[in-house]
Design an enzyme around this catalytic site. Structure first.
Site, short mmCIF file in Angstrom:
data_model
loop_
_atom_site.label_atom_id
_atom_site.label_comp_id
_atom_site.label_asym_id
_atom_site.label_seq_id
_atom_site.Cartn_x
_atom_site.Cartn_y
_atom_site.Cartn_z
N ALA A 253 0.98 -0.94 0.30
CA ALA A 253 -0.27 0.34 0.19
C ALA A 253 0.56 1.51 0.56
O ALA A 253 2.11 1.02 0.04
CB ALA A 253 -0.84 -0.25 0.60
N LYS A 254 0.40 2.39 -0.06
CA LYS A 254 1.17 3.75 -0.61
C LYS A 254 2.05 3.89 0.89
O LYS A 254 2.94 4.36 0.29
CB LYS A 254 0.12 4.85 0.18
CG LYS A 254 -0.96 4.66 -1.40
CD LYS A 254 -0.73 6.69 -1.55
CE LYS A 254 -1.79 6.84 -2.66
NZ LYS A 254 -3.40 6.27 -2.47
N ARG A 255 1.97 3.26 2.17
CA ARG A 255 2.27 3.77 3.68
C ARG A 255 3.86 3.60 3.30
O ARG A 255 5.03 3.38 4.15
CB ARG A 255 2.03 2.87 4.51
CG ARG A 255 1.89 1.59 4.96
CD ARG A 255 1.15 1.38 6.19
NE ARG A 255 1.27 -0.27 6.11
CZ ARG A 255 -0.75 0.08 5.24
NH1 ARG A 255 -1.56 0.26 5.21
NH2 ARG A 255 -1.10 -1.83 5.02
N HIS A 256 3.78 2.14 2.03
CA HIS A 256 5.48 0.93 1.84
C HIS A 256 6.08 1.93 0.70
O HIS A 256 6.75 1.51 0.08
CB HIS A 256 5.02 0.13 1.07
CG HIS A 256 4.22 -0.62 2.32
ND1 HIS A 256 3.14 -1.69 1.86
CD2 HIS A 256 4.51 -1.59 3.42
CE1 HIS A 256 2.27 -2.34 3.38
NE2 HIS A 256 3.41 -2.06 4.03
N GLY A 257 5.21 3.06 0.83
CA GLY A 257 6.12 3.55 -0.90
C GLY A 257 5.68 3.53 -2.16
O GLY A 257 5.05 2.60 -1.91
#
Ligand code: GLU
Ligand code: ZN
Length: 314
Positions: free
Chosen positions: A244-248
């Site tokens: 997801a976005k939080r992983h880049g």
């Protein structure tokens, strides 16, 4: 009689395709190709409120960039509403579905594939209804969905994950085949399409395992031949959670914009699948002699920033 092997790539233009999608597409393409077949392409664009403008075109570009090709024209689900409707009529004719007036968010979200943690089990509130009750409901101006009456949970043998037994009474319950908005649900559309597109092998993420027994019920209810299924572990971030976005930013378009070479990504994915000893650059085509479904690790693939840096990203 043996059929020409056809796999399929089925991107949803509800968002961008990312590295996780790329891994599944690569496996599906290689598996079909290595059996002397090919893949078909279907754009799953019936989930109208969630469709992002331009995402379908972007997905085609992503696939071409990965070096994956397909047979025939891309099939857009929005052009096939009449086919889904006649499948619904066939289910109604046999009383296999009933109208459901519940206005829960699980009905609203039924158009797309239910990925892990996205669904609730339907308690059967409307299961006393029969098909004819739909007329009365419509007369009263009520909107309703159609649910398939689940009487059994077919077990199946997954080509990758082995024997699977999901109790549909615990997972999902009677499921929606037609949304109250008047459009088909994912489970119905995917079955009608895979059958008509001649798909013999479905390869997708293992979070869709609970959808397979439902689809098997629909294949047999509609008198269609079911494909074989292989469900592959997902790509996750270092925290073990779905990419997801939080992983880049792992969107394929972002990798492309950063000038990452598709061969570098394909090599990384091939290594993650156990077909190469090291993540070295290669093309999908060059992987054909190395492809083995059974070499793919049973665990999820953890995509770390270091691995991405190794292919020239970030
Ligand atoms: N379009 C679906 C998704 O992106 C794929 C569903 C399937 O492979 O059956 O999750
Ligand atoms: Zn209901």
């Amino acid at each position: 009689m043996s059929r020409t092997p056809f796999g399929r790539l089925a991107p949803s233009p509800t968002g961008a395709q990312h590295v996780g999608n790329a891994r599944t597409y690569l496996v599906a393409w290689l598996s079909a190709r290595s059996q002397g077949g090919s893949v078909r392409l279907r754009i799953e664009d019936i989930d109208s409120p969630r469709i992002k403008p331009g995402a379908a075109e972007q997905a085609l570009e992503d696939l071409r960039w990965l070096g994956l090709d397909w047979t025939g024209e891309p099939v857009m689900q929005t052009t096939r509403l009449a086919e889904y409707e006649s499948a619904l009529e066939a289910l109604k004719a046999r009383e296999l579905v009933y109208p459901c007036t519940c206005t829960r968010s699980d009905i609203a979200s039924a158009a797309s594939a239910p990925h892990a943690g996205e669904e609730l089990t339907y308690p059967g509130t409307c299961s006393h209804r029969c098909v004819a009750d739909a007329l009365t409901l419509a007369g009263e101006g009520k909107s309703f969905a159609w649910r398939f009456r689940v009487k059994e949970s077919p077990a199946f043998t997954d080509l990758f994950a082995g024997d699977q037994r999901v109790d549909l009474n615990q997972v999902g319950g009677d499921f929606v085949v037609w949304k109250s908005a008047g459009t088909p649900a994912y489970q119905l559309a995917v079955v009608v399409d895979d059958a008509e597109m001649g798909v013999t092998e479905v390869i997708r993420g293992d979070d869709l395992i609970p959808s397979t027994p439902r689809q098997l019920l629909l294949y047999s209810a509609l008198g269609l031949t079911a494909p074989r299924f292989a469900h592959i572990p997902l790509v996750v971030g270092e925290d073990g959670r779905r990419l997801a976005k939080r992983h880049g930013d792992s969107r394929l378009s972002a990798l492309r914009d950063a000038d990452v070479k598709p061969e570098a990504l394909v090599g990384l994915l091939a290594w993650s699948c156990g077909w190469l000893d090291r993540p070295e650059a290669t093309s999908a085509r060059e992987l054909l002699p190395h492809f083995r479904l059974s070499a793919i690790p049973k665990e999820q693939f953890v995509l770390s920033p270091e691995l991405l840096r190794g292919i020239g990203y970030g």
